[in-house]
Design an enzyme around this catalytic site. Sequence first.
Site, PDB file in Angstrom:
ATOM      1  N   THR A 274      -7.826   2.739   9.786  1.00 27.32           N
ATOM      2  CA  THR A 274      -7.984   3.441  11.067  1.00 27.32           C
ATOM      3  C   THR A 274      -8.985   2.781  12.025  1.00 27.32           C
ATOM      4  O   THR A 274      -8.713   2.672  13.222  1.00 27.32           O
ATOM      5  CB  THR A 274      -8.392   4.907  10.795  1.00 27.32           C
ATOM      6  OG1 THR A 274      -7.441   5.450   9.877  1.00 27.32           O
ATOM      7  CG2 THR A 274      -8.414   5.734  12.058  1.00 27.32           C
TER       8      THR A 274
ATOM      9  N   HIS B  60      -9.966   4.593  -1.232  1.00 25.08           N
ATOM     10  CA  HIS B  60      -9.155   4.714  -0.014  1.00 25.08           C
ATOM     11  C   HIS B  60     -10.006   5.404   1.048  1.00 25.08           C
ATOM     12  O   HIS B  60     -10.927   6.139   0.733  1.00 25.08           O
ATOM     13  CB  HIS B  60      -7.897   5.552  -0.308  1.00 25.08           C
ATOM     14  CG  HIS B  60      -6.844   4.764  -1.028  1.00 25.08           C
ATOM     15  ND1 HIS B  60      -5.642   4.434  -0.468  1.00 25.08           N
ATOM     16  CD2 HIS B  60      -6.840   4.198  -2.256  1.00 25.08           C
ATOM     17  CE1 HIS B  60      -4.938   3.713  -1.315  1.00 25.08           C
ATOM     18  NE2 HIS B  60      -5.643   3.561  -2.420  1.00 25.08           N
TER      19      HIS B  60
ATOM     20  N   ASP C 238       0.844  -1.199   0.000  1.00 26.35           N
ATOM     21  CA  ASP C 238       0.000   0.000   0.000  1.00 26.35           C
ATOM     22  C   ASP C 238       0.884   1.257   0.000  1.00 26.35           C
ATOM     23  O   ASP C 238       1.979   1.257   0.600  1.00 26.35           O
ATOM     24  CB  ASP C 238      -0.893  -0.034   1.265  1.00 26.35           C
ATOM     25  CG  ASP C 238      -2.064   0.925   1.177  1.00 26.35           C
ATOM     26  OD1 ASP C 238      -2.504   1.237   0.052  1.00 26.35           O
ATOM     27  OD2 ASP C 238      -2.564   1.359   2.241  1.00 26.35           O
TER      28      ASP C 238
ATOM     29  N   HIS D 246      -8.437   9.591   4.584  1.00 22.23           N
ATOM     30  CA  HIS D 246      -7.739   8.576   5.381  1.00 22.23           C
ATOM     31  C   HIS D 246      -8.013   8.896   6.845  1.00 22.23           C
ATOM     32  O   HIS D 246      -7.712  10.000   7.299  1.00 22.23           O
ATOM     33  CB  HIS D 246      -6.226   8.647   5.142  1.00 22.23           C
ATOM     34  CG  HIS D 246      -5.782   8.026   3.854  1.00 22.23           C
ATOM     35  ND1 HIS D 246      -4.924   8.659   2.979  1.00 22.23           N
ATOM     36  CD2 HIS D 246      -6.045   6.815   3.306  1.00 22.23           C
ATOM     37  CE1 HIS D 246      -4.685   7.852   1.952  1.00 22.23           C
ATOM     38  NE2 HIS D 246      -5.362   6.732   2.121  1.00 22.23           N
ATOM     39  N   GLY D 247      -8.589   7.979   7.578  1.00 21.77           N
ATOM     40  CA  GLY D 247      -8.911   8.242   8.978  1.00 21.77           C
ATOM     41  C   GLY D 247     -10.377   8.600   9.137  1.00 21.77           C
ATOM     42  O   GLY D 247     -11.172   8.458   8.204  1.00 21.77           O
TER      43      GLY D 247
ATOM     44  N   GLY E 261     -11.660   3.873   3.861  1.00 21.20           N
ATOM     45  CA  GLY E 261     -12.897   3.158   4.202  1.00 21.20           C
ATOM     46  C   GLY E 261     -13.426   3.526   5.580  1.00 21.20           C
ATOM     47  O   GLY E 261     -14.637   3.597   5.796  1.00 21.20           O
TER      48      GLY E 261
ATOM     49  N   GLU F 243      -2.648   6.330  -8.261  1.00 18.23           N
ATOM     50  CA  GLU F 243      -3.647   7.329  -7.829  1.00 18.23           C
ATOM     51  C   GLU F 243      -3.422   8.650  -8.538  1.00 18.23           C
ATOM     52  O   GLU F 243      -2.287   9.096  -8.672  1.00 18.23           O
ATOM     53  CB  GLU F 243      -3.480   7.503  -6.306  1.00 18.23           C
ATOM     54  CG  GLU F 243      -4.292   8.607  -5.681  1.00 18.23           C
ATOM     55  CD  GLU F 243      -4.188   8.610  -4.137  1.00 18.23           C
ATOM     56  OE1 GLU F 243      -3.954   7.547  -3.536  1.00 18.23           O
ATOM     57  OE2 GLU F 243      -4.335   9.693  -3.559  1.00 18.23           O
TER      58      GLU F 243
HETATM   59  P1  13P Z   1      -8.722   4.465   6.529  1.00 22.50           P
HETATM   60  O1  13P Z   1      -7.635   4.594   7.535  1.00 22.50           O
HETATM   61  O2  13P Z   1      -9.600   5.671   6.455  1.00 22.50           O
HETATM   62  O3  13P Z   1      -9.528   3.221   6.720  1.00 22.50           O
HETATM   63  O4  13P Z   1      -8.034   4.370   5.086  1.00 22.50           O
HETATM   64  C1  13P Z   1      -7.124   3.349   4.820  1.00 22.50           C
HETATM   65  C2  13P Z   1      -6.514   3.493   3.478  1.00 22.50           C
HETATM   66  O5  13P Z   1      -7.093   4.039   2.578  1.00 22.50           O
HETATM   67  C3  13P Z   1      -5.162   2.915   3.304  1.00 22.50           C
HETATM   68  O6  13P Z   1      -4.671   3.078   2.020  1.00 22.50           O
END
Ligand code: 13P
Length: 278
Positions: free
Chosen positions: A231, A206, A81, A178-179, A208, A133
């Site tokens: 997260t 990305h 990732d 993210h998060g 989620g 991306e």
């Molecule tokens: P989250 O931490 O929001 O779940 O996102 C994870 C992610 O997209 C890692 O590439």
Amino acid sequence: MLMNTKEILTQAQQGKYAVAAFNVYNLETAQAAIQVSEREGTSVIIALGERYFPTVDVEGFSAMIKAMAEKVKVPVALHLDHAYEKESIIRAIRAGFTSVMYDGSKYDLEQNIRFTKEIVEIAHMAGVSVEAEIGSVARGAFSDEEEGDGTLTDPQSAKAFVAETNIDFLAAAIGTVHGMYKGEPKIDLALLEKIREAVGIPLVLHGGSGTPENVLKKAIELGICKVNVNTEISMAAVSYLEKYAKEKQTAHLSTIMAEMQQAMEPVMTKFVRLLSKK
Ligand code: 13P
């Protein structure tokens, strides 16, 4: 069984469902992800970020995931990732990862195309698929990812990017973070539809964690085949550890780690059920 990420995501695209890519950093996160997927009968992508290379033995980790994958019936892929360095990508390919994400989102389109193309040529020679991306996912609360500026993906640039680079999956920036979200999530599903019309390959979401369930469902209908989750899993483990520390029990580390794994599993089960068709 270990399966190529591209095969897993092509099946998801045809079946109109999505596969969870769980970020892992230790034995317990990996065991939780694989055990939950085996219980639920769904494919899973085990994702290790480049940012954990200093603390995780990459080759040892890959060997461990492959051994775990061989013991279960469900398809398991091993994904790198958010990698920013070519060296990390080559290391992951050598270690047997089934796919890699090259993140050139901080560059302008022309440079991102140039760098991504080079990665695709290297990875495809080894039979490894590539995610990339354009646009940039911003960072919300409790995330461990790099800060992105939140620029949304432009569908026409996405079309050119995919055609020029020959990537296998596209991470589309449509407003997820993210998060955890700091306010109301503003996720542009109409934009996702336009990206879907412009691009034929599987799309990746990305961020989620914290994304409303109805948005995730709609995004899958509109072509998202892989949803990254980090997260919320980390928060479940950390809140178990905090609670444990507050209660000041004394126990053996092995018990604490086993219970921490159990604390993460409901979050993973929730996502697996949400993303699959069942
Ligand atoms: P989250 O931490 O929001 O779940 O996102 C994870 C992610 O997209 C890692 O590439």
